[in-house]
Design an enzyme around this catalytic site. Structure first.
Site, PDB file in Angstrom:
ATOM      1  N   SER A 432     -39.210 -44.567 -61.195  1.00  0.00           N
ATOM      2  CA  SER A 432     -40.350 -45.229 -60.562  1.00  0.00           C
ATOM      3  C   SER A 432     -40.246 -45.168 -59.044  1.00  0.00           C
ATOM      4  O   SER A 432     -41.209 -45.494 -58.357  1.00  0.00           O
ATOM      5  CB  SER A 432     -40.483 -46.669 -61.048  1.00  0.00           C
ATOM      6  OG  SER A 432     -39.238 -47.264 -61.212  1.00  0.00           O
ATOM      7  N   HIS A 453     -44.316 -40.335 -64.776  1.00  0.00           N
ATOM      8  CA  HIS A 453     -44.065 -41.762 -64.588  1.00  0.00           C
ATOM      9  C   HIS A 453     -45.016 -42.597 -65.440  1.00  0.00           C
ATOM     10  O   HIS A 453     -46.193 -42.730 -65.123  1.00  0.00           O
ATOM     11  CB  HIS A 453     -44.229 -42.090 -63.087  1.00  0.00           C
ATOM     12  CG  HIS A 453     -43.994 -43.530 -62.754  1.00  0.00           C
ATOM     13  ND1 HIS A 453     -44.582 -44.147 -61.681  1.00  0.00           N
ATOM     14  CD2 HIS A 453     -43.239 -44.481 -63.363  1.00  0.00           C
ATOM     15  CE1 HIS A 453     -44.202 -45.405 -61.639  1.00  0.00           C
ATOM     16  NE2 HIS A 453     -43.393 -45.630 -62.646  1.00  0.00           N
ATOM     17  N   GLU A 465     -48.392 -41.215 -63.881  1.00  0.00           N
ATOM     18  CA  GLU A 465     -48.385 -40.413 -62.659  1.00  0.00           C
ATOM     19  C   GLU A 465     -47.556 -39.165 -62.933  1.00  0.00           C
ATOM     20  O   GLU A 465     -46.389 -39.272 -63.316  1.00  0.00           O
ATOM     21  CB  GLU A 465     -47.746 -41.193 -61.500  1.00  0.00           C
ATOM     22  CG  GLU A 465     -48.604 -42.330 -60.971  1.00  0.00           C
ATOM     23  CD  GLU A 465     -47.892 -43.142 -59.877  1.00  0.00           C
ATOM     24  OE1 GLU A 465     -48.587 -43.799 -59.101  1.00  0.00           O
ATOM     25  OE2 GLU A 465     -46.649 -43.132 -59.819  1.00  0.00           O
ATOM     26  N   ASN A 503     -47.191 -47.706 -56.961  1.00  0.00           N
ATOM     27  CA  ASN A 503     -46.246 -48.669 -56.397  1.00  0.00           C
ATOM     28  C   ASN A 503     -46.341 -48.717 -54.880  1.00  0.00           C
ATOM     29  O   ASN A 503     -46.147 -49.760 -54.264  1.00  0.00           O
ATOM     30  CB  ASN A 503     -44.824 -48.348 -56.832  1.00  0.00           C
ATOM     31  CG  ASN A 503     -44.615 -48.703 -58.297  1.00  0.00           C
ATOM     32  OD1 ASN A 503     -45.380 -49.493 -58.856  1.00  0.00           O
ATOM     33  ND2 ASN A 503     -43.628 -48.110 -58.924  1.00  0.00           N
TER      34      ASN A 503
HETATM   35  P1  NAI Z   1     -33.365 -49.843 -69.272  1.00  0.00           P
HETATM   36  O1  NAI Z   1     -32.224 -50.445 -68.555  1.00  0.00           O
HETATM   37  O2  NAI Z   1     -34.140 -50.699 -70.216  1.00  0.00           O
HETATM   38  O3  NAI Z   1     -32.861 -48.569 -70.103  1.00  0.00           O
HETATM   39  C1  NAI Z   1     -32.051 -47.578 -69.573  1.00  0.00           C
HETATM   40  C2  NAI Z   1     -31.245 -46.969 -70.723  1.00  0.00           C
HETATM   41  O4  NAI Z   1     -30.573 -45.836 -70.230  1.00  0.00           O
HETATM   42  C3  NAI Z   1     -30.200 -47.900 -71.283  1.00  0.00           C
HETATM   43  O5  NAI Z   1     -30.367 -48.025 -72.685  1.00  0.00           O
HETATM   44  C4  NAI Z   1     -28.871 -47.201 -70.960  1.00  0.00           C
HETATM   45  O6  NAI Z   1     -27.896 -47.353 -71.971  1.00  0.00           O
HETATM   46  C5  NAI Z   1     -29.317 -45.762 -70.864  1.00  0.00           C
HETATM   47  N1  NAI Z   1     -28.429 -44.942 -70.082  1.00  0.00           N
HETATM   48  C6  NAI Z   1     -27.774 -45.240 -68.936  1.00  0.00           C
HETATM   49  N2  NAI Z   1     -27.063 -44.180 -68.523  1.00  0.00           N
HETATM   50  C7  NAI Z   1     -27.269 -43.184 -69.412  1.00  0.00           C
HETATM   51  C8  NAI Z   1     -26.820 -41.856 -69.533  1.00  0.00           C
HETATM   52  N3  NAI Z   1     -25.985 -41.332 -68.644  1.00  0.00           N
HETATM   53  N4  NAI Z   1     -27.240 -41.116 -70.583  1.00  0.00           N
HETATM   54  C9  NAI Z   1     -28.069 -41.636 -71.491  1.00  0.00           C
HETATM   55  N5  NAI Z   1     -28.518 -42.898 -71.436  1.00  0.00           N
HETATM   56  C10 NAI Z   1     -28.138 -43.666 -70.412  1.00  0.00           C
HETATM   57  O7  NAI Z   1     -34.288 -49.233 -68.155  1.00  0.00           O
HETATM   58  P2  NAI Z   1     -35.860 -48.961 -68.160  1.00  0.00           P
HETATM   59  O8  NAI Z   1     -36.557 -50.133 -67.649  1.00  0.00           O
HETATM   60  O9  NAI Z   1     -36.250 -48.393 -69.458  1.00  0.00           O
HETATM   61  O10 NAI Z   1     -35.989 -47.847 -67.035  1.00  0.00           O
HETATM   62  C11 NAI Z   1     -35.661 -46.498 -67.263  1.00  0.00           C
HETATM   63  C12 NAI Z   1     -36.277 -45.649 -66.186  1.00  0.00           C
HETATM   64  O11 NAI Z   1     -37.674 -45.825 -66.172  1.00  0.00           O
HETATM   65  C13 NAI Z   1     -35.819 -45.955 -64.775  1.00  0.00           C
HETATM   66  O12 NAI Z   1     -35.759 -44.766 -64.048  1.00  0.00           O
HETATM   67  C14 NAI Z   1     -36.914 -46.864 -64.244  1.00  0.00           C
HETATM   68  O13 NAI Z   1     -37.027 -46.845 -62.846  1.00  0.00           O
HETATM   69  C15 NAI Z   1     -38.119 -46.227 -64.869  1.00  0.00           C
HETATM   70  N6  NAI Z   1     -39.275 -47.112 -65.030  1.00  0.00           N
HETATM   71  C16 NAI Z   1     -39.144 -48.408 -65.402  1.00  0.00           C
HETATM   72  C17 NAI Z   1     -40.249 -49.229 -65.532  1.00  0.00           C
HETATM   73  C18 NAI Z   1     -40.093 -50.651 -65.959  1.00  0.00           C
HETATM   74  O14 NAI Z   1     -41.042 -51.429 -65.771  1.00  0.00           O
HETATM   75  N7  NAI Z   1     -38.982 -51.042 -66.548  1.00  0.00           N
HETATM   76  C19 NAI Z   1     -41.610 -48.720 -65.262  1.00  0.00           C
HETATM   77  C20 NAI Z   1     -41.648 -47.308 -64.958  1.00  0.00           C
HETATM   78  C21 NAI Z   1     -40.511 -46.549 -64.816  1.00  0.00           C
END
Ligand code: NAI
Length: 717
Positions: A432, A453, A465, A503
């Protein structure tokens, strides 16, 4: 030049006239003025023929009966005086009404979408037959454009299906399927597509025998059949529902209710006259213009391939998602729902297992049961492959990485995976905030890398996006766009930059809310002003929803990029330090520690705001607060245009409406700005000069004011 005609008249049997709608060169039939003229000529030819048993209206377009009136004509008539609008309505009503006065039976044989003016035309027929195809629907979506039906829909529908059903259909604007239409008597039969024409002919014959259509003609030309008590009750309940749904910001549904209520005891002609007069009050209003704009934004987005070259997107038959957290789950579920085979992985085995359960729960959720449908879950499960093996991931056509927001972690994954991928595979990040070009630095094939995104929650948010890094190829962008569309999303392509589009626009607005708090404005005032402007929630509630830690992190990225105009508020870190992270921790600016988890004001929060208050206490005028919140967002949008982040000004508006719920009745941020005009915006900025660069007019804005130009004129529609 002779124009090809839309309407064909043929005779499948000697006494049956078949009127086939088939607009040349278009995928859908639209009731434009020339088509209405044609209809008039055809009706002149057949309407008086005593030798006919029936006239059947049918479409030659697959999946579409009639998509409604020609909205471009609406736009062209925006400034028309009320008398002209009344005349336009009367013309359509009188024309369609002829179908209810012929010496033979008239039947609309409907396959596919039948909405707006098309639904009105169908309603003027004696009978409607619909196919059971999943695409078949009938409805009056006019309120979604700030209007109501103007070709007799509000007059005719209550007489056919009863006032309550008609009020629900017309004031909600939602379409119904054939089964529901049959249930309420709007459709007289539901048949298979290949039987449609034959069924219509059978119906002509049976109506001729029973003469029932004549009795209905008689009844439907008089008042609506309803008691005064029922009518009173319906009026009260319907207006309460409408008030709650529109929050008084969308006048059309209430106006539709009033016109239908007012015409209950009149004859159909008076009801039509009342409808036309009511329509003339709504047509061309600022809200009508804004909602029409939203329609065109959406329509444009559907047709936009995301690139200006004619490169074809690659086929995405299999996808992979790395990271089974909140976003990864949502993205994988979106694939399963659209029948795309998806492989999911996570570094954490427990997170992967939990992800699989959540995804299957989501995709098999049955609204009627209020829970997951086990049978459906079993059916869909083969579309989801959970794995810890890179080899399995590497077979995918497109891979979306959604792991923690950490550039190093992301880059390590790409380095490990890229050599194993198919030579045509596309790799994308759901980041993001991290610039795509930066993430692509060490890649062998940065041309096949981009940002995709998604927004949270993925199942609800339509916006995606697609971010083009410096080296991203057109083919990659076109494929990402086509893929997002296949998942049911509305993708916009943006160039790389801090915060991308949405954002980046949201941050100055949210940042200004914190500044206002520091100057002594009340949380309640900020919330009320934003909601009154039409935002789905106030900025403070939004902070709590996003999570104060996440907001702080995103804010820091923006501050690093634009330190001159993003003020680093100490309020956020203070709250984060105290563990007040928002909804997710039960307490943020508000408290959520009650049974329903609803936001409650929390007096405790003052101790994290008060120490940072500055200046003399003063009263805040809501109009000032409104400008303080929305002008920084608008100024940022002008910088985005200056930097060429978007391909068209319209993408800014679509992005904000679909990404953060910017009020559709304002038509979009830049559409709203155009209603004010650049010169007026300069004037509105003046009182805030002392706030520094963040409130300073941009070069683009000044130039537009000097030239008297509108934002929407910067790019073609
Ligand atoms: P999250 O913390 O819920 O999930 C991330 C997952 O990635 C975890 O399950 C973790 O175990 C896993 N992980 C970490 N390192 C890893 C690796 N080396 N290999 C495989 N898996 C791995 O995070 P979330 O919120 O789902 O965010 C994920 C991405 O999406 C980030 O880049 C975030 O910026 C982006 N994003 C998040 C939004 C939100 O509102 N939460 C909205 C839009 C984008």
């Amino acid at each position: 030049m002779a124009t090809e005609s839309t309407i064909r008249l043929s005779y499948p049997e000697a006494d049956i006239a078949l009127l086939t709608l088939d607009m040349p060169g278009k995928g859908a039939n639209i009731l434009s003025r020339p088509v209405l003229d044609e209809l008039e000529r055809v009706l002149d030819e057949v309407a008086g023929r005593e030798d006919l048993a029936g006239l059947i209206l049918i479409s030659a377009k697959p999946g579409i009966f009639i998509a409604g009136a020609d909205l471009r004509e609406f736009v062209a008539s925006m400034g028309a005086p009320a008398s002209e609008v009344v005349a336009l309505c009367r013309r359509g009503q009188t024309l369609f009404q002829r179908l209810s006065k012929t010496p033979f039976v008239t039947i609309a044989a409907i396959d596919g979408v039948c909405v707006g003016g098309g639904a009105e035309l169908a309603c003027w027929c004696d009978r409607r037959i619909m196919t059971s195809s999943p695409k078949t629907e009938i409805g009056f979506p006019e309120v979604k454009l700030g209007l109501f039906p103007g070709w007799g829909g509000t007059a005719r529908a209550p007489r056919i299906v009863g006032l309550a059903n008609a009020v629900e259909m017309i004031t909600s604007g939602d379409s119904i399927d054939a089964a529901k239409a049959f249930q309420m008597g709007l459709a007289s039969d539901v048949v298979q597509l290949d039987d449609l024409q034959a069924a219509a002919i059978r119906m002509v014959r049976s109506e001729q025998q029973t003469g029932l259509y004549l009795a209905d003609r008689e009844q439907w030309s008089g008042p609506v059949d309803i008691s005064e008590t029922e009518q009173g009750f319906l009026g009260i309940t319907a207006s309460a529902v409408i008030q709650q749904q529109t929050k008084g910001q969308y006048p059309a549904p209430m106006a539709a209710l009033e016109v239908m209520m007012g015409a209950v005891s009149t004859d159909i002609d008076t009801a039509c006259q009342m409808e036309a007069e009511g329509m003339s009050q709504l047509f061309g209003s600022p809200i009508n213009a804004a909602l029409l704009n939203v329609f065109f934004l959406t329509d444009r987005n559907k047709k936009d391939r995301g690139v200006d070259s004619d490169v074809e997107p690659l086929k995405v038959e299999t996808a992979a998602v790395i990271g089974a957290g909140i976003m990864g789950q949502g993205i994988a579920a979106a694939n399963v729902k659209r029948n795309v085979l998806v492989t999911l992985t996570d570094a954490n085995r427990a997170a992967l297992a939990k992800g699989v359960t959540s995804i299957l729960e989501e995709v098999s959720f049955n609204r009627q049961l209020g829970k997951a449908d086990v049978k459906r879950a079993v059916q869909l499960a083969p579309l989801l492959n959970a794995t810890e093996s890179d080899a399995e991931l590497a077979t995918a056509d497109l891979i979306v990485e959604a792991v923690v927001e950490n550039a190093d972690v992301k880059r390590q994954i790409y380095a490990r995976l890229e050599p194993k991928l198919k030579p045509t595979a596309i790799l994308a990040s759901n980041t993001s905030t991290i610039p795509i070009t930066k993430l692509a630095e060490k890649l062998e094939h940065p041309e096949r890398f981009c940002g995709i995104h998604f927004f949270n929650p993925v199942r609800k948010m339509k916006l995606v996006e697609v971010i083009r890094g410096e080296k991203t190829s057109d083919e990659t962008v076109a494929t990402a766009v086509a893929y997002a569309k296949h998942l049911g999303k509305s993708p916009i392509v943006v160039n790389d930059g801090p915060g991308f589009l949405v954002n980046r626009l949201l941050l100055p607005y949210m940042n200004e809310a914190l500044e206002l708090l520091a100057e002594g404005a009340e949380i309640k005032l900020l919330e009320t002003v934003a909601k009154k402007f039409g935002m789905p929630m106030g900025p403070i509630t939004l902070y709590d929803m996003v999570g104060l830690d996440t907001a702080f992190y995103a804010g820091r990225i923006m501050w690093e990029a634009y330190p001159d105009r993003i003020a680093a508020s100490p309020i956020l870190p203070a709250l984060v330090k105290a563990g007040r992270l928002g909804q997710k921790s039960g307490v943020g600016f508000f408290s959520y520690q009650n049974k329903q988890g609803k936001a409650q004001p929390d007096p405790q929060v003052a101790q994290y705001i008060d120490p940072y208050k500055r200046g003399e206490p003063r009263k805040f005028d809501p109009a000032e607060v409104e400008m303080r919140l929305f002008l920084p967002m608008l100024l940022e949008a002008t910088r985005i245009l200056e930097e060429g982040i978007v391909r068209n000004v319209r993408d800014v508006d679509l992005g904000l409406i679909f990404g953060v719920g910017f009020p559709p009745f304002r038509g979009g941020l830049l559409f709203w700005a155009d209603t004010l005009g650049a010169a007026k915006i300069l004037e509105l900025l003046k009182p805030f000069e002392s706030l520094g660069p963040r409130m300073a007019p941009t070069e683009l804005l000044k130039r537009m004011a000097a030239e008297g130009k509108k934002f929407y004129e910067l790019n073609p529609a």
